[in-house]
Write a protein that holds these residues in place. Sequence first.
Motif, short mmCIF file in Angstrom:
data_model
loop_
_atom_site.label_atom_id
_atom_site.label_comp_id
_atom_site.label_asym_id
_atom_site.label_seq_id
_atom_site.Cartn_x
_atom_site.Cartn_y
_atom_site.Cartn_z
N ASP A 98 20.29 80.73 70.74
CA ASP A 98 19.20 80.31 71.75
C ASP A 98 19.91 79.93 73.09
N SER A 99 21.45 79.44 73.15
CA SER A 99 22.07 79.09 74.11
C SER A 99 21.89 80.28 74.93
N CYS A 100 22.44 81.56 74.11
CA CYS A 100 22.86 82.72 74.88
C CYS A 100 21.50 83.44 75.15
N LEU A 105 17.67 85.68 79.47
CA LEU A 105 16.40 85.49 80.08
C LEU A 105 16.39 85.20 81.44
N LYS A 106 17.54 84.42 81.90
CA LYS A 106 17.56 84.08 83.06
C LYS A 106 18.23 85.14 84.22
N SER A 111 18.61 93.96 83.49
CA SER A 111 19.03 93.93 82.00
C SER A 111 20.54 94.16 81.69
N THR A 112 21.02 94.97 82.56
CA THR A 112 22.42 95.22 82.42
C THR A 112 23.35 93.75 82.74
N ARG A 113 23.07 93.14 83.73
CA ARG A 113 23.61 91.99 83.99
C ARG A 113 23.52 90.92 82.80
N ALA A 114 22.04 90.79 82.30
CA ALA A 114 21.70 90.04 81.31
C ALA A 114 22.61 90.27 79.90
N ALA A 115 22.66 91.61 79.81
CA ALA A 115 23.31 91.88 78.43
C ALA A 115 24.80 91.30 78.36
#
Length: 137
Positions: A98-100, A105-106, A111-115
């Motif tokens: 959940d923390s990750c 989502l932030k 999507s690349t930076r999110a991954a």
Amino acid sequence: MIKTINIFLLFTVFSSIDAFARTEALRDCSHLESDHPQKAKKYLMCLDGNIELLERNRQTWVNKLVMDTEELEKNTGNTQLMPIIQRSITNQSRYMDDSCKWRYLKELPNSTRAAKVFKRCKISFLQLHIKELQANF
């Protein structure tokens, strides 16, 4: 005879944990980090490899904790430990996920930076949990 087998089994497990800790090091992925889609893919794959390695290492320490607790249970009759340990492992996994996820989502819609954020977060949490499992409080 059974006691000898248990001692041998514990020695084997401890030896394999020690050997694992010495030989398995995380790969340095920093040189692969990039915003270019193809290079980012290699970076993410490198992080995935580190996550797999850490998850295996974590599971090894969890298994050791369970084995030690089963032995303690057998010797003392204290059956309160195992359910609490199992619950703490489950709760730690949920908390990590959940923390990750909220960090992932932030960073959307990129999507690349999110991954990248998600995988680095998971690596960090796994390292901390392994350190906690290794600690002899």
